[in-house]
Structure formats: C-alpha cells, structure tokens
Design a protein around this motif. Structure first.
Motif, short mmCIF file in Angstrom:
data_model
loop_
_atom_site.label_atom_id
_atom_site.label_comp_id
_atom_site.label_asym_id
_atom_site.label_seq_id
_atom_site.Cartn_x
_atom_site.Cartn_y
_atom_site.Cartn_z
N ASP A 33 0.83 -1.20 0.00
CA ASP A 33 0.00 0.00 0.00
C ASP A 33 0.87 1.25 0.00
OD1 ASP A 33 -2.25 -1.50 -0.04
OD2 ASP A 33 -2.77 -1.22 2.08
N ASP A 34 2.00 1.18 0.71
CA ASP A 34 2.91 2.33 0.77
C ASP A 34 3.47 2.65 -0.61
OD1 ASP A 34 2.49 2.61 3.44
OD2 ASP A 34 4.33 1.60 4.07
N ASP A 35 3.81 1.59 -1.35
CA ASP A 35 4.33 1.80 -2.72
C ASP A 35 3.27 2.49 -3.58
OD1 ASP A 35 6.63 0.46 -2.01
OD2 ASP A 35 5.90 -1.49 -2.72
N VAL A 36 2.06 2.00 -3.45
CA VAL A 36 0.96 2.55 -4.25
C VAL A 36 0.68 3.99 -3.83
CG1 VAL A 36 -1.51 2.32 -4.77
CG2 VAL A 36 -0.08 0.28 -4.63
N ASN A 37 0.62 4.21 -2.51
CA ASN A 37 0.28 5.55 -2.02
C ASN A 37 1.36 6.58 -2.30
OD1 ASN A 37 -2.24 4.88 -1.15
ND2 ASN A 37 -1.58 4.33 0.92
N ALA A 38 2.61 6.11 -2.42
CA ALA A 38 3.69 7.04 -2.74
C ALA A 38 3.43 7.72 -4.08
CB ALA A 38 5.03 6.30 -2.78
N ILE A 39 2.82 6.98 -5.00
CA ILE A 39 2.46 7.56 -6.30
C ILE A 39 1.11 8.25 -6.22
CG2 ILE A 39 1.98 7.00 -8.73
CD1 ILE A 39 3.93 4.63 -8.41
N ALA A 40 0.18 7.59 -5.52
CA ALA A 40 -1.19 8.11 -5.44
C ALA A 40 -1.26 9.49 -4.78
CB ALA A 40 -2.08 7.13 -4.70
N ARG A 41 -0.36 9.74 -3.83
CA ARG A 41 -0.45 11.03 -3.14
C ARG A 41 -0.01 12.19 -4.03
NH1 ARG A 41 3.86 9.10 0.33
NH2 ARG A 41 2.14 8.29 1.56
N GLU A 42 0.59 11.86 -5.15
CA GLU A 42 0.97 12.90 -6.11
C GLU A 42 -0.03 12.98 -7.26
OE1 GLU A 42 5.05 12.41 -7.18
OE2 GLU A 42 5.62 12.26 -5.09
N MET A 43 -1.20 12.40 -7.01
CA MET A 43 -2.26 12.46 -8.01
C MET A 43 -3.56 12.89 -7.34
SD MET A 43 -1.26 8.98 -9.99
CE MET A 43 -2.68 8.93 -11.02
N PHE A 44 -4.51 13.29 -8.18
CA PHE A 44 -5.79 13.73 -7.63
C PHE A 44 -6.93 12.81 -8.05
CE2 PHE A 44 -3.63 17.91 -7.34
CZ PHE A 44 -3.87 18.14 -5.99
N CYS A 45 -7.93 12.77 -7.20
CA CYS A 45 -9.14 11.99 -7.49
C CYS A 45 -9.81 12.54 -8.75
CB CYS A 45 -10.09 12.07 -6.30
SG CYS A 45 -11.72 11.44 -6.66
N PRO A 46 -10.28 11.67 -9.63
CA PRO A 46 -10.90 12.17 -10.86
C PRO A 46 -12.33 12.68 -10.64
CG PRO A 46 -10.98 9.78 -10.82
CD PRO A 46 -10.22 10.20 -9.60
N VAL A 47 -12.91 12.31 -9.52
CA VAL A 47 -14.31 12.65 -9.30
C VAL A 47 -14.48 13.80 -8.29
CG1 VAL A 47 -16.57 11.72 -8.72
CG2 VAL A 47 -14.87 10.23 -9.73
N TRP A 76 6.28 -1.40 -14.06
CA TRP A 76 6.28 -0.02 -14.56
C TRP A 76 6.94 0.90 -13.54
CZ3 TRP A 76 1.83 2.14 -17.93
CH2 TRP A 76 1.44 1.20 -18.88
N SER A 77 7.62 1.93 -14.04
CA SER A 77 8.23 2.91 -13.13
C SER A 77 7.18 3.96 -12.75
CB SER A 77 9.40 3.59 -13.82
OG SER A 77 8.93 4.42 -14.86
N GLU A 78 7.53 4.76 -11.74
CA GLU A 78 6.61 5.82 -11.28
C GLU A 78 6.30 6.79 -12.42
OE1 GLU A 78 7.80 7.76 -7.65
OE2 GLU A 78 6.53 9.48 -8.11
N ILE A 81 3.92 5.31 -14.96
CA ILE A 81 2.54 5.24 -14.46
C ILE A 81 1.88 6.62 -14.52
CG2 ILE A 81 1.13 4.81 -12.39
CD1 ILE A 81 3.19 2.60 -11.67
N LYS A 82 2.63 7.62 -14.07
CA LYS A 82 2.07 8.99 -14.09
C LYS A 82 1.79 9.43 -15.53
CE LYS A 82 3.97 10.86 -9.84
NZ LYS A 82 5.01 11.73 -9.30
N SER A 83 2.70 9.10 -16.40
CA SER A 83 2.53 9.46 -17.81
C SER A 83 1.30 8.77 -18.40
CB SER A 83 3.80 9.07 -18.56
OG SER A 83 3.59 9.09 -19.92
N TYR A 84 1.08 7.50 -18.01
CA TYR A 84 -0.08 6.74 -18.48
C TYR A 84 -1.38 7.42 -18.03
CZ TYR A 84 -3.61 3.01 -18.34
OH TYR A 84 -4.77 2.29 -18.45
N PHE A 85 -1.42 7.80 -16.76
CA PHE A 85 -2.63 8.43 -16.23
C PHE A 85 -2.88 9.80 -16.87
CE2 PHE A 85 -2.56 5.14 -13.05
CZ PHE A 85 -3.90 5.00 -12.69
#
Lengths: 158, 183
Positions: A33-47, A76-78, A81-85
């Motif tokens: 979860d920490d790995d996922v959240n490390a990326i997720a916290r630099e992104m915003f909810c779409p809704v 995939w690297s961080e 993933i960010k580029s994909y989103f």
C-alpha cells in the motif's frame, strides 16, 4: 555405465519444476500500500475536486489505486505510471503537471513576477537614495570662499 | 540653490515582461473559465461531435450516424446506478437493433480499462462502448456526473437530456419513438 534415457531426464526435470527446486522466473513482489500511495499522493481523485488519490474513499479512486498496483507489479516505473494516467485522464490528475504546452506558464510566471518585483523594488530604492545626493544644495561660491580660507588657515597653523 | 534635473523615468524591462506574461496568463485563465463554465447543453442545439475507439478496437464517430437516432450514455464501472440502468439500455438497444434506425453509444467516464471491460462483460452490454480519453467528450457535453444520457435526433440536434439513471425502459422508448415518427 548405461546412458540415462531422454524420457527419464525429462521426467526428473518436470518433477523438479513441480516441486519448485528449479526457479522458472522471478516472481514480482506484490506492491505494498505504501508503494501505491507514494504515487497516489501525487495524483488527484478524478471525481472529487482537490482530493489526493491516496486518501480518497470513493470507488473510482480505489480502482485507480488498484490500477497503480497492477502497473507496479508489471514493473512499470513511477514516471511511466504517471505518464499513463496523464495520457488517459489528462494532466489535471497529476499534482505536478508535466512541463509541456501552456503548463510552462505555471512555472515561468511566478519567476517573472518575482524578477519584476525585485527589479521594481531595487529601482525604487535607487530613486529613493539618489535624490538625497542629487537634491543636496550645491554650495554657493561665497560658502566655497569661506571653506578655502579655513583650509588655508589650518595649513598655516601646521 | 541648484537642483539636478531628473530624466523621464523608464519602466524596468522586467516589469514590462512580467506585465505581458501576466496579461497572457489572465487571458488564458479567463478563456478557459468561460469555456468550462457549467452551462449545460440546450435541447435543439447541435450535438457536439466526438469519436472514440471502442473497447472492441472499433473507431466510432458520431458524425457517421447522421440520419439515425443516437443515444449517448455516459457511465462508469464504479457507478452503481449506471449498472442498474445498463440493463434497461441494453434491452431498449436490442429492441431497436433490427430496424437499424437507432444507435446506442456508451462513453466510459474516468474509468480503468480492466474494470470497464469486466463491467461490460458482466452486464452483457453489446452496443459500442469506449473510454472518454482525457474526459474530452464529457467536457463538451458538460457532463456533471454519471449516468447521463443524451438522445440525438436524426438531424444531429439534441432532443432529450436525461440526468441520472433510467429506471425503466418506458421513458427511453418513448423518447426514441417520438423521434422516429418525425419524417
């Protein structure tokens, strides 16, 4: 010595494979979860507006975090993933938009405003200081005369 | 007493540059705000054109369906009411499929591809569905949430807008029938 038949070798190989003595391929560790959240916290909810992806409780965000986990598990690297989103959902999903197109303005504008503010402040200070010197009354010729005389007398005393 | 004459003051170069950039930035900001202003589409206005690549790999363009009634449904796999409504949509689609006068298009809003595919498969949705990349279609249609459905008349104008889910097949069938009667 009797040669070992091919079928026997194959059987031994399959047996070893089955019991896991010969590693076939390195298993990708499941991202935490920490790995996922490390990326997720630099992104915003779409809704929901302005809600970071790592703390958003909606189903949409949960799905997005799962997607991040899947991509991480695939190696995939961080950045990838960010580029994909960003490619799929737009730059607004990233906390720090990539430097392309008009996004440059977001970075350049504050820099320009600060530069301009410093320039204006410095020129203001210069103007403020300058008049104190420039507006000093120029000593009149009579004052000069007294000064000269005083200096001469001082020289004589020495 | 003499004082020095001061030359006409010149604006600093940095100030001019910053002013120009600020003007550009504000112009773009206001332009973007006025574009994104949540003014919903009006009945009778031409439906914004769009295209997408469906989950089956087919390129779908609204312009290709001129002359037909088009039902555009915005949905997402994370949206429970969308799933309930999808059953009615599929039923109505199956009803009009033989006539070839009605087209259903599903636009998948901020969704993950894997979940979207599971959703479509699980609900047996057979009409074309595709992702709304960068939310460009939903932005053009001023979609405020899912589900939302837009029914487009054969002349390409918006005939009906449904905010929220259909709770039966009746309402959608009546909408479509009213457009098919018009010569």
């Amino acid at each position: 010595m009797k040669p070992i038949p091919f079928l026997k070798i194959l059987l031994i190989f399959i047996t070893l494979l089955t019991i896991g003595v010969i590693p076939v391929a390195a298993q990708q560790p499941v991202p935490s979860d920490d790995d996922v959240n490390a990326i997720a916290r630099e992104m915003f909810c779409p809704v929901c507006e302005n809600t970071p992806l790592d703390v958003c409780p909606t189903k949409a965000c949960s799905d997005w975090r799962e997607e991040i986990r899947d991509k991480l598990a695939q190696g995939w690297s961080e950045a990838e993933i960010k580029s994909y989103f960003a490619e799929r959902y737009g730059d607004q999903t990233l906390a720090q938009p990539p430097l392309r197109g008009l996004n440059w303005l977001l970075f350049l504008l504050p820099l320009c405003v600060i530069t301009a503010a410093v320039t204006i402040y410095v020129s203001f200070l210069r103007r403020k200081m300058a008049p104190q010197v420039q507006n000093q009354p120029v000593p009149s010729s009579s004052e000069n005369h007294y000064v000269d005389r005083l200096e001469q007398e001082l020289k004589h005393r020495d | 007493m003499n004082t020095q004459n001061t030359a006409p003051r010149r604006l600093p170069f940095g100030f001019i540059i910053a002013f120009i950039l600020l003007a550009i930035f504000l112009g773009l900001l206001f332009g973007s705000l006025s574009k994104n202003k949540n003014t919903s589409l009006k009945i009778g206005q031409p439906a914004p054109d769009f295209s997408f690549t469906s989950y089956d790999g087919e390129t779908v363009s609204l312009a290709d369906f001129r002359g037909k009634v088009v039902v555009v449904n915005f949905w997402a796999s994370w949206c429970q009411p969308c799933a309930e409504e999808a059953l009615y949509l599929e039923k109505v689609w199956q009803k009009y499929l033989p006539g070839e006068q009605v087209v259903f298009l599903g636009v998948d809003y901020v969704d993950t591809e894997s979940k979207a595919r599971q959703y479509l498969q699980g609900l047996h949705i057979s009409y074309p569905n595709g992702p709304d990349l960068k939310s460009s279609i939903s932005r053009d249609y001023h979609v405020s949430g899912v589900p939302e459905t837009y029914v487009i008349a054969p002349d390409g104008r918006l005939a009906f807008i449904k905010i929220g889910p259909f709770t039966s097949t009746v309402e959608l069938t009546e909408m479509i029938d009213s457009l098919l009667i018009i010569p």
